[in-house]
Design a protein around this motif. Sequence first.
Motif, PDB file in Angstrom:
ATOM      1  N   GLU A  17      -6.662   5.272  -2.680  1.00  0.00           N
ATOM      2  CA  GLU A  17      -7.209   5.264  -1.323  1.00  0.00           C
ATOM      3  C   GLU A  17      -6.423   4.343  -0.403  1.00  0.00           C
ATOM      4  OE1 GLU A  17     -11.421   4.478  -1.367  1.00  0.00           O
ATOM      5  OE2 GLU A  17     -11.832   6.646  -1.420  1.00  0.00           O
ATOM      6  N   LEU A  18      -5.819   3.292  -0.977  1.00  0.00           N
ATOM      7  CA  LEU A  18      -4.982   2.404  -0.166  1.00  0.00           C
ATOM      8  C   LEU A  18      -3.690   3.085   0.267  1.00  0.00           C
ATOM      9  CD1 LEU A  18      -5.222  -1.022  -2.055  1.00  0.00           C
ATOM     10  CD2 LEU A  18      -6.437  -0.331   0.012  1.00  0.00           C
ATOM     11  N   GLY A  19      -3.247   4.082  -0.526  1.00  0.00           N
ATOM     12  CA  GLY A  19      -2.023   4.784  -0.188  1.00  0.00           C
ATOM     13  C   GLY A  19      -1.004   4.862  -1.307  1.00  0.00           C
ATOM     14  N   TYR A  20      -1.307   4.259  -2.455  1.00  0.00           N
ATOM     15  CA  TYR A  20      -0.380   4.308  -3.581  1.00  0.00           C
ATOM     16  C   TYR A  20      -0.408   5.662  -4.286  1.00  0.00           C
ATOM     17  CZ  TYR A  20       0.388  -0.753  -3.448  1.00  0.00           C
ATOM     18  OH  TYR A  20       0.740  -2.026  -3.067  1.00  0.00           O
ATOM     19  N   ARG A  21       0.724   6.037  -4.864  1.00  0.00           N
ATOM     20  CA  ARG A  21       0.760   7.058  -5.901  1.00  0.00           C
ATOM     21  C   ARG A  21       0.446   6.329  -7.203  1.00  0.00           C
ATOM     22  NH1 ARG A  21       5.659   8.232  -6.968  1.00  0.00           N
ATOM     23  NH2 ARG A  21       6.643   6.686  -5.623  1.00  0.00           N
ATOM     24  N   PHE A  74       7.477   0.300 -11.329  1.00  0.00           N
ATOM     25  CA  PHE A  74       6.251   0.216 -10.537  1.00  0.00           C
ATOM     26  C   PHE A  74       6.344  -0.803  -9.402  1.00  0.00           C
ATOM     27  CE2 PHE A  74       4.910   1.629 -14.786  1.00  0.00           C
ATOM     28  CZ  PHE A  74       4.366   2.855 -14.431  1.00  0.00           C
ATOM     29  N   ASP A  75       5.753  -0.419  -8.271  1.00  0.00           N
ATOM     30  CA  ASP A  75       5.601  -1.338  -7.149  1.00  0.00           C
ATOM     31  C   ASP A  75       4.381  -2.236  -7.337  1.00  0.00           C
ATOM     32  OD1 ASP A  75       7.643  -0.236  -5.015  1.00  0.00           O
ATOM     33  OD2 ASP A  75       6.675   1.494  -5.945  1.00  0.00           O
ATOM     34  N   LEU A  76       3.431  -1.786  -8.136  1.00  0.00           N
ATOM     35  CA  LEU A  76       2.228  -2.551  -8.427  1.00  0.00           C
ATOM     36  C   LEU A  76       1.747  -2.190  -9.823  1.00  0.00           C
ATOM     37  CD1 LEU A  76      -0.264  -4.326  -7.653  1.00  0.00           C
ATOM     38  CD2 LEU A  76      -1.276  -2.257  -6.643  1.00  0.00           C
ATOM     39  N   LEU A  77       1.435  -3.206 -10.622  1.00  0.00           N
ATOM     40  CA  LEU A  77       0.904  -2.998 -11.970  1.00  0.00           C
ATOM     41  C   LEU A  77      -0.420  -3.742 -12.053  1.00  0.00           C
ATOM     42  CD1 LEU A  77       2.971  -3.342 -15.273  1.00  0.00           C
ATOM     43  CD2 LEU A  77       0.520  -3.689 -15.153  1.00  0.00           C
ATOM     44  N   VAL A  78      -1.470  -3.023 -12.428  1.00  0.00           N
ATOM     45  CA  VAL A  78      -2.814  -3.595 -12.499  1.00  0.00           C
ATOM     46  C   VAL A  78      -3.358  -3.429 -13.917  1.00  0.00           C
ATOM     47  CG1 VAL A  78      -5.191  -3.416 -11.669  1.00  0.00           C
ATOM     48  CG2 VAL A  78      -3.282  -3.158 -10.058  1.00  0.00           C
ATOM     49  N   VAL A  79      -3.877  -4.525 -14.457  1.00  0.00           N
ATOM     50  CA  VAL A  79      -4.546  -4.500 -15.763  1.00  0.00           C
ATOM     51  C   VAL A  79      -5.863  -5.250 -15.613  1.00  0.00           C
ATOM     52  CG1 VAL A  79      -4.366  -4.982 -18.223  1.00  0.00           C
ATOM     53  CG2 VAL A  79      -2.276  -4.626 -16.887  1.00  0.00           C
ATOM     54  N   VAL A  80      -6.960  -4.595 -15.979  1.00  0.00           N
ATOM     55  CA  VAL A  80      -8.278  -5.210 -15.855  1.00  0.00           C
ATOM     56  C   VAL A  80      -9.033  -5.045 -17.177  1.00  0.00           C
ATOM     57  CG1 VAL A  80     -10.485  -5.206 -14.635  1.00  0.00           C
ATOM     58  CG2 VAL A  80      -8.370  -4.787 -13.366  1.00  0.00           C
ATOM     59  N   ARG A  81      -9.484  -6.143 -17.734  1.00  0.00           N
ATOM     60  CA  ARG A  81     -10.303  -6.184 -18.957  1.00  0.00           C
ATOM     61  C   ARG A  81      -9.598  -5.511 -20.142  1.00  0.00           C
ATOM     62  NH1 ARG A  81     -13.534  -5.006 -14.729  1.00  0.00           N
ATOM     63  NH2 ARG A  81     -15.014  -6.624 -14.100  1.00  0.00           N
ATOM     64  N   TYR A  82      -8.356  -5.834 -20.299  1.00  0.00           N
ATOM     65  CA  TYR A  82      -7.596  -5.344 -21.464  1.00  0.00           C
ATOM     66  C   TYR A  82      -6.586  -6.420 -21.828  1.00  0.00           C
ATOM     67  CZ  TYR A  82      -4.238  -2.689 -24.248  1.00  0.00           C
ATOM     68  OH  TYR A  82      -3.390  -2.261 -25.246  1.00  0.00           O
ATOM     69  N   LEU A  83      -6.505  -6.728 -23.116  1.00  0.00           N
ATOM     70  CA  LEU A  83      -5.569  -7.749 -23.571  1.00  0.00           C
ATOM     71  C   LEU A  83      -4.891  -7.321 -24.858  1.00  0.00           C
ATOM     72  CD1 LEU A  83      -4.364 -10.595 -23.211  1.00  0.00           C
ATOM     73  CD2 LEU A  83      -6.274 -11.477 -24.574  1.00  0.00           C
ATOM     74  N   ASN A  84      -3.593  -7.151 -24.767  1.00  0.00           N
ATOM     75  CA  ASN A  84      -2.741  -6.965 -25.939  1.00  0.00           C
ATOM     76  C   ASN A  84      -1.596  -7.960 -25.778  1.00  0.00           C
ATOM     77  OD1 ASN A  84      -0.671  -6.229 -27.714  1.00  0.00           O
ATOM     78  ND2 ASN A  84      -1.187  -4.060 -27.633  1.00  0.00           N
ATOM     79  N   ASN A 123       0.816  -1.224   0.000  1.00  0.00           N
ATOM     80  CA  ASN A 123       0.000   0.000   0.000  1.00  0.00           C
ATOM     81  C   ASN A 123       0.844   1.265   0.000  1.00  0.00           C
ATOM     82  OD1 ASN A 123      -2.185  -1.711   0.068  1.00  0.00           O
ATOM     83  ND2 ASN A 123      -2.566  -1.442   2.245  1.00  0.00           N
ATOM     84  N   GLN A 124       1.986   1.198  -0.650  1.00  0.00           N
ATOM     85  CA  GLN A 124       2.832   2.382  -0.794  1.00  0.00           C
ATOM     86  C   GLN A 124       3.671   2.226  -2.058  1.00  0.00           C
ATOM     87  OE1 GLN A 124       5.368   2.618   2.634  1.00  0.00           O
ATOM     88  NE2 GLN A 124       6.266   0.599   2.334  1.00  0.00           N
ATOM     89  N   GLY A 125       4.205   3.330  -2.522  1.00  0.00           N
ATOM     90  CA  GLY A 125       4.988   3.300  -3.744  1.00  0.00           C
ATOM     91  C   GLY A 125       4.154   3.723  -4.942  1.00  0.00           C
TER      92      GLY A 125
END
Length: 203
Positions: free
Chosen positions: A66-70, A112-122, A46-48
């Motif tokens: 809201e969790l605390g990430y930039r 990145f400390d966290l990478l999120v991909v939702v409903r996208y595919l390449n 929850n940081q970074g």
Amino acid sequence: MSEIIAQSVANSDITRWNLKYQKGQSRQVGPRGEPELIALTGLLDNQGLALDMAAGRGRTALYLAELGYRVIACDGAETALAGCSRFARNRGLNVSCMVCDLDTYRFSAGLFDLLVVVRYLNRSLLPILPDWIRPNGWLFYKTFNSRFLKTNPGFNPDYTVQPGELDRIFSELDIHASDIEGGELVSDERMSFVFARKPPDND
């Protein structure tokens, strides 16, 4: 402080998505995490710096902030990101909205400390996504699988994966949960996901 960083993007697909989001601008924008991601949030720092790729209206980006990430919320459609930017600015959330062509833009390695991909595919991007994550950083990827075609036969099958395929694609990462491993977390059998951590750099 939220801002929109605009790259030079123009193609028929981006134009189509801009028009689609423009028609739905009255829809409410706010934080909303994917059920699987919410269930696994306790494993995150929850940081970074986090990237929400193909962010759309930015619900996931706002949740991460809201969790605390930039957070960098990246999408090709500026009309989609406008609501996210306003919400983040009004709530004092640390979200930067970046307009770019997702098919061609490349981020720096280990950013990145966290990478999120939702409903996208390449598929051309899949092999390089782990490069953008720092050692010990996390990847959450969720998208449609082939079961989705049973209820949506007009959907392009090129934008689906096979159940369990994400585990194989990201096998270089340490997989903590997926639609195969920890499958009880799956909220919709028509979706596949993987939640994985990049191993530490021991060099």
